[in-house]
Design an enzyme around this catalytic site. Structure first.
Site, PDB file in Angstrom:
ATOM      1  N   ASP A   1     -46.283  49.902 -12.473  1.00  0.00           N
ATOM      2  CA  ASP A   1     -46.913  49.548 -11.189  1.00  0.00           C
ATOM      3  C   ASP A   1     -46.132  50.123 -10.019  1.00  0.00           C
ATOM      4  OD1 ASP A   1     -48.829  48.187 -12.572  1.00  0.00           O
ATOM      5  OD2 ASP A   1     -48.096  46.172 -12.092  1.00  0.00           O
TER       6      ASP A   1
ATOM      7  N   ASP B   1     -54.028  56.231 -13.849  1.00  0.00           N
ATOM      8  CA  ASP B   1     -53.028  57.068 -13.165  1.00  0.00           C
ATOM      9  C   ASP B   1     -53.701  58.314 -12.596  1.00  0.00           C
ATOM     10  OD1 ASP B   1     -53.598  58.280 -15.547  1.00  0.00           O
ATOM     11  OD2 ASP B   1     -51.542  58.803 -16.045  1.00  0.00           O
TER      12      ASP B   1
ATOM     13  N   ARG C   1     -47.230  70.796  -2.537  1.00  0.00           N
ATOM     14  CA  ARG C   1     -46.523  69.691  -1.882  1.00  0.00           C
ATOM     15  C   ARG C   1     -46.826  68.357  -2.573  1.00  0.00           C
ATOM     16  NH1 ARG C   1     -48.170  68.830   3.172  1.00  0.00           N
ATOM     17  NH2 ARG C   1     -49.760  70.435   3.354  1.00  0.00           N
TER      18      ARG C   1
END
Length: 335
Positions: free
Chosen positions: A204, A230, A251
């Site tokens: 988490d 996820d 990035r």
């Protein structure tokens, strides 16, 4: 004597009726509600005190319908006029929640209206108006929560689907938000081992930190969402530059690959990024076009994962390659 007694009884009845009406008016006003009518012949308005209070108009002040209409938010005003004309034409009724600017503040009112006829012709509209500002705010908050992921604070799958559809429809020339330029799909690399070895608390934490870092890198995005365990998605507004998208993907990978401190240790995960750029042909195909754009981004994501993860792949357009296969843009090494 009988006539005097009858007049006295009549006065008593009138006083009782007036008292009852006054109590009803006070009860309606306390509930944020009032009675209204509009004579169709000349637009003359008749309001109870509660409606005066709703609109911030002093009780007893002269009422001019054009000035009152100016208090309505433009969209609400157009809906009101359309429903009003339809009801008059069909001698029907309508209910409308409308936004107004009243007494220096914005509020929502619920208008209930019916048509009264004389000699078979519509003569006036009448009904109630009620303050429903708090009710609308509660419903908006419930809707916001229904579209929000409680763990990360990002939009959830439902919120993503709603915004994806709205942005895509804008891209077809419809009214609404700025059109969609690109879709990014992000999948965390190495998340399952962290979750399995260190437990759900660690998992988490990784999700929350990843969500915050993704949101920071994409702070100018139309939407950042968590669409699966996820898995994340980012909607970017048009126009977009493919080279800038690749750099954005770099990035994202770099931000999500930074170690996450946890109980004196460093948790390490990574990210794979798949990018699909919208094109004019694909953006004009409704739900099928949305599905194709998502599928292209998904194919790019799988290509990034097949390259070993911590990589970026991009598809520049549905018709560019003919097959929609992911075109490699850049692959980043681990870390």
């Amino acid at each position: 004597m009988e006539a005097a007694a009858a007049r006295a009884l009549q006065r008593t009845i009138l006083r009782q009726q007036a008292g009852l009406l006054a109590r009803q008016e006070r009860a309606l006003a306390a509930a944020g509600m009032g009675l209204w009518s509009c004579r169709l012949r000349d637009g003359a308005l008749d309001w109870s005190g509660g409606v005066h209070d709703l609109f911030g108009v002093p009780r007893g002040a002269a009422l001019h319908r054009p000035r009152i209409l100016d208090l309505y938010e433009p969209t609400s005003r157009r809906l009101l006029e359309a429903l009003r004309h339809r009801a008059i034409a069909g001698s029907g009724a309508f209910v409308l929640d409308a936004e107004i600017q009243a007494g220096g503040r914005r509020r929502w009112i619920r208008i209930r209206a019916a048509v009264e006829a004389e000699d078979g012709r519509p003569a006036r509209l009448f009904g109630t108006k009620q303050d429903v500002t708090e009710e609308i705010a509660r419903l908006a908050e419930l809707s916001r929560r229904a579209e929000r992921d409680p763990l990360t604070g990002l939009a959830n799958r439902r919120g993503f689907e709603a915004r994806f559809e709205a942005r895509f429809e804008a891209g077809t020339g419809g009214a609404g938000p700025d059109p969609l330029g690109a879709l990014l799909l992000i999948d965390l690399d190495g998340f399952k081992p962290v979750n399995d070895v260190h437990g759900h608390a660690a998992g988490d934490l990784c999700l929350r930190r990843s969500a915050a870092r993704l949101a920071a890198v994409c702070r100018d995005a139309a939407l950042v969402a968590r669409i699966g365990g996820d898995e994340f998605a980012v909607l970017l507004r048009a126009p977009v530059d493919p080279l800038a998208l690749v750099e954005r993907g770099r990035r994202v990978v770099a931000a999500l690959s930074r170690p996450i401190p946890y109980r004196g240790r460093e948790l390490r995960i990574g990210a794979s990024v798949g990018i699909a750029v919208g094109d004019a042909a694909g953006m004009s195909s409704g739900r099928g076009g949305r599905a194709r754009l998502f599928d292209r981004a998904d194919a790019a994501l799988y290509a990034a994962k097949d390259a070993g993860g911590n990589a970026v792949r991009i598809v520049l357009g549905g018709g560019r390659s003919g097959t929609g296969a992911a075109q490699p843009a850049v692959a980043l090494g681990a870390g």
